[in-house]
Design a protein around this motif. Structure first.
Motif, PDB file in Angstrom:
ATOM      1  N   ALA A 184      28.113 -92.836  23.888  1.00 42.82           N
ATOM      2  CA  ALA A 184      29.361 -93.557  23.619  1.00 42.82           C
ATOM      3  C   ALA A 184      29.111 -94.909  22.968  1.00 42.82           C
ATOM      4  O   ALA A 184      29.942 -95.408  22.221  1.00 42.82           O
ATOM      5  N   MET A 185      27.949 -95.535  23.272  1.00 43.19           N
ATOM      6  CA  MET A 185      27.717 -96.847  22.665  1.00 43.19           C
ATOM      7  C   MET A 185      26.947 -96.763  21.360  1.00 43.19           C
ATOM      8  O   MET A 185      26.862 -97.739  20.621  1.00 43.19           O
ATOM      9  N   ALA A 241      17.073 -92.732  32.979  1.00 41.69           N
ATOM     10  CA  ALA A 241      17.820 -91.871  33.907  1.00 41.69           C
ATOM     11  C   ALA A 241      18.178 -90.534  33.274  1.00 41.69           C
ATOM     12  O   ALA A 241      18.276 -89.521  33.971  1.00 41.69           O
ATOM     13  N   MET A 262      24.851 -91.247  32.333  1.00 39.27           N
ATOM     14  CA  MET A 262      24.070 -92.179  31.520  1.00 39.27           C
ATOM     15  C   MET A 262      23.864 -91.626  30.106  1.00 39.27           C
ATOM     16  O   MET A 262      23.914 -92.379  29.136  1.00 39.27           O
ATOM     17  N   PRO A 307      19.670-102.792  31.088  1.00 43.43           N
ATOM     18  CA  PRO A 307      20.584-101.707  31.492  1.00 43.43           C
ATOM     19  C   PRO A 307      20.449-100.462  30.622  1.00 43.43           C
ATOM     20  O   PRO A 307      20.554 -99.338  31.130  1.00 43.43           O
ATOM     21  N   VAL A 308      20.209-100.663  29.326  1.00 43.25           N
ATOM     22  CA  VAL A 308      20.115 -99.506  28.440  1.00 43.25           C
ATOM     23  C   VAL A 308      18.798 -98.771  28.665  1.00 43.25           C
ATOM     24  O   VAL A 308      18.745 -97.539  28.642  1.00 43.25           O
ATOM     25  N   LEU A 367      33.052 -90.520  36.454  1.00 42.76           N
ATOM     26  CA  LEU A 367      32.699 -91.344  37.618  1.00 42.76           C
ATOM     27  C   LEU A 367      33.631 -91.101  38.790  1.00 42.76           C
ATOM     28  O   LEU A 367      33.283 -91.389  39.930  1.00 42.76           O
ATOM     29  N   ALA A 374      19.214 -96.750  31.709  1.00 42.23           N
ATOM     30  CA  ALA A 374      20.088 -95.614  31.413  1.00 42.23           C
ATOM     31  C   ALA A 374      19.322 -94.525  30.670  1.00 42.23           C
ATOM     32  O   ALA A 374      19.440 -93.339  31.000  1.00 42.23           O
ATOM     33  N   ILE A 394      34.137 -91.246  30.213  1.00 41.70           N
ATOM     34  CA  ILE A 394      33.104 -91.611  31.182  1.00 41.70           C
ATOM     35  C   ILE A 394      33.707 -91.941  32.535  1.00 41.70           C
ATOM     36  O   ILE A 394      33.196 -91.569  33.578  1.00 41.70           O
ATOM     37  N   LYS A 395      34.849 -92.629  32.479  1.00 43.97           N
ATOM     38  CA  LYS A 395      35.512 -93.020  33.719  1.00 43.97           C
ATOM     39  C   LYS A 395      35.903 -91.778  34.534  1.00 43.97           C
ATOM     40  O   LYS A 395      35.792 -91.757  35.755  1.00 43.97           O
ATOM     41  N   VAL A 427      34.911 -93.056  25.348  1.00 44.60           N
ATOM     42  CA  VAL A 427      34.838 -94.277  26.148  1.00 44.60           C
ATOM     43  C   VAL A 427      35.639 -94.128  27.444  1.00 44.60           C
ATOM     44  O   VAL A 427      35.235 -94.602  28.506  1.00 44.60           O
ATOM     45  N   THR A 460      27.045 -92.239  28.383  1.00 41.72           N
ATOM     46  CA  THR A 460      27.182 -93.667  28.110  1.00 41.72           C
ATOM     47  C   THR A 460      26.396 -94.061  26.867  1.00 41.72           C
ATOM     48  O   THR A 460      26.901 -94.789  26.007  1.00 41.72           O
ATOM     49  N   TRP A 473      24.622 -88.836  37.775  1.00 42.37           N
ATOM     50  CA  TRP A 473      24.243 -90.056  37.062  1.00 42.37           C
ATOM     51  C   TRP A 473      23.496 -89.772  35.769  1.00 42.37           C
ATOM     52  O   TRP A 473      23.696 -90.466  34.780  1.00 42.37           O
TER      53      TRP A 473
END
Lengths: 292, 282
Positions: free
Chosen positions: B258-259, B33, B252, B26-27, B239, B30, B235-236, B232, B255, B248
């Protein structure tokens, strides 16, 4: 218990005060409020409330939607726990076996623990979104009709996958530690007696891991019950319909979107009881582990 | 290793590499992207290799406003997250080390009652008592403030227990010696106990920092002013736009940003992270 101590009377109260004040104001008081509100009902305009006793609980347990939510919570939580534990155990067994590079593998497997559930949700949504997701396209190429926006079980799979991904690293670390604690001479004795790696794992290592497994099962269930709000909120908002509306999501949506105070409070009380039971199980188990 | 089985060892390496690849997928997607313009995704063709935008999308989200829904940049949301994470971490560590000190090294009336009150917090996570906690914060006028974002989250039974557990292993002779030398409780705490607790503090720091940075539901409830949005939860908001308009590549990039801090802390302080994880579960 430590016998040596200071004799002061007021200093310890002062030291404890910040913790106690915060606990009372932000933990105990809201919990008491939830209990109180669960016994009350507000009229349609929010102008007056009346005491209704157990009525909120009765209507909660008569509500088909609440049972569906409980059922999806159980499906979700046990799927997450079982898949996360099985894949973590598999990886831990392999990592325990290899001598070279073990530390590097460990580093590359533990980082998802640091990712917030909501971010895990967004990352997997990007992979599984039916119109643009890489994995969704792969599934389509394999002839699988994948649409989590319309299909309830697809949506459930999607949230389970995102929630599991984040939890594997935790289980991996504990399984690895559990296996390193297994007495090497037992393994050697079995090898001398002619048992292969497969048989040694299932007859010696796996049974000795059962305390670790039980502990992890409880921790994983607690995680899936209470820490996965972000996954649901980012990926499905409880949908399609209410198929992925797990209990913590339902408390939120009934309280903040539905603005039904009494029902939300009754759900809070049920959830508090659930956490209580799980915490007691966890502590009982830990006491046993200390006694080994 | 009990015996040589080269094939089994090779199999283990291959499966581990595959496992790592699956976890990292997934990363990877991302990151890829973020290097493509957004129309690429809308057309339905999903790239698996880097495009030619480089870090421009990152630069873009960091400096400019994140989306039409929020008028703040990712950089300012990250600053908010940093303040919240460090506020929660410092607060949690200080109040729990003080309360553990009180419970272990003093005898006073109500000691057990205090201990059980702290224990109760284990059974009351925010998620299960959302509405009434929100009402308390609202009535204390703490919505949209850093005190509201941090203070209600700093009470901690696990941190208190960890310090209590550790303090109980401190030999009583140490305290007696300190008292004979004329050290009072405050001097004993700062000069002896605190230096001894260094590794425990580091271990708890890692766990608490991740906890603080990753808070989602709490900031979602109590912040409506975008100046207090954390990354965190931001991001919502990005979306929550109609399906065709989701940016997107920007999401991404946000995201990944954020991580990044918690992942860096876990990888960089791996030893303390593992210690913290194991000890807080006792």
């Amino acid at each position: 218990m430590n016998n040596a101590s200071f004799g002061h009377k007021w200093l310890p109260i002062g030291l404890l005060a910040p913790q106690l004040v915060i606990t009372l104001v932000f933990f105990i008081w809201p919990a008491a409020q939830a209990l109180f509100q669960s016994l009350q009902m507000e009229d349609a305009f929010g102008l007056s409330t009346e005491f209704v006793g157990m009525e909120n609980f009765v209507s909660l347990f008569m509500d088909r939607l609440y049972f569906e939510s409980m059922f999806s919570t159980l499906v979700f939580s046990f799927s997450v726990a079982i898949i996360a534990m099985a894949s973590a155990l598999f990886l831990a067994v392999l990592a325990q076996r290899v001598i070279r590079g073990g530390g590097i593998y460990k580093t590359f497997l533990i980082w998802p623990y640091a990712v917030a559930p909501v971010i895990a949700g967004v990352l997997w949504l990007f992979l599984l979104n039916p119109s643009i997701g890489v994995l969704a396209h792969l599934l389509a190429a394999l002839g699988i009709n994948w649409n989590p926006l319309l299909n309830a079980s697809d949506a459930m799979w999607m949230v389970v996958l995102a929630a599991t991904w984040k939890q594997i690293s935790y289980n991996f670390l504990f399984f690895l530690a559990g296996m390193q604690a297994v007495n090497k001479s037992l393994i050697e004795a079995a090898a001398i007696d002619g048992a292969g790696p497969w048989r040694r794992f299932w007859t010696i290592v796996f049974p000795l891991l059962s305390p670790t497994s039980f502990f992890l099962l409880v921790v994983n269930l607690v995680y899936a019950f209470f820490d996965t709000f972000g996954v649901i909120h980012a990926m499905t908002q409880g949908g399609p319909g209410t198929s992925t509306s797990i209990l913590v999501y339902k408390v939120y949506s009934d309280g903040f979107i539905g603005l039904n105070l009494g029902a939300s409070a009754a759900q809070s009380v049920v959830l508090m009881a659930l956490v209580g039971v799980l915490t007691v199980i966890q502590f009982k188990y830990v006491e046993k582990r200390v006694a080994y | 290793m009990v015996e040589q089985r080269p094939w089994l060892t090779a199999f283990s390496h291959i499966m581990l590499v595959l496992g790592i690849a699956a976890v990292a997928l997934p990363v990877w997607v991302a990151l890829v992207a973020t290097t493509h313009p957004n129309y690429v995704f809308v057309s339905g063709r999903v790239p698996l290799w880097f495009g030619d935008l480089g870090f421009t999308v990152f630069a873009d989200v960091l400096c400019q406003t994140a989306s039409r829904e929020s008028d703040v940049s990712v950089a300012s949301m990250m600053l908010n997250s940093t303040i919240m994470a460090f506020g929660i971490t410092l607060g949690k560590l200080s109040i729990s080390i003080l309360s553990a000190y009180a419970v272990v090294f003093f005898r006073f009336p109500g000691r057990m009652l205090a201990f059980w009150l702290v224990f109760m917090t284990l059974m009351l996570p925010v998620e299960v008592r959302i509405m009434p906690t929100f009402q308390v914060i609202a009535s204390l006028d703490m919505l949209n403030s850093f005190s509201g974002l941090t203070i209600p989250l700093i009470a901690s039974a696990t941190a208190t227990f960890l310090f209590r557990q550790f303090f109980m292993t401190v030999p009583p002779e140490l305290l007696e010696a300190a008292r004979i030398d004329g050290a009072g409780p405050i001097k004993f705490f700062f000069d002896i106990l605190l230096p001894l607790s260094r590794t425990n503090i580091a271990a708890l720091f890692v766990i608490t920092f991740i906890y603080g940075w990753n808070q989602y539901l709490w900031p979602l409830l109590i912040t409506t002013d975008s100046n207090y949005y954390t990354i965190v939860m931001g991001i919502k908001h990005m979306l929550s736009v109609p399906d065709g308009e989701v940016a997107w590549n920007r999401i991404m990039a946000t995201t990944v940003l954020a991580m990044l801090p918690p992942v860096v802390v876990v990888v960089g302080m791996q030893k303390f992270f593992v210690k913290g994880l194991v000890e807080t579960e006792k």
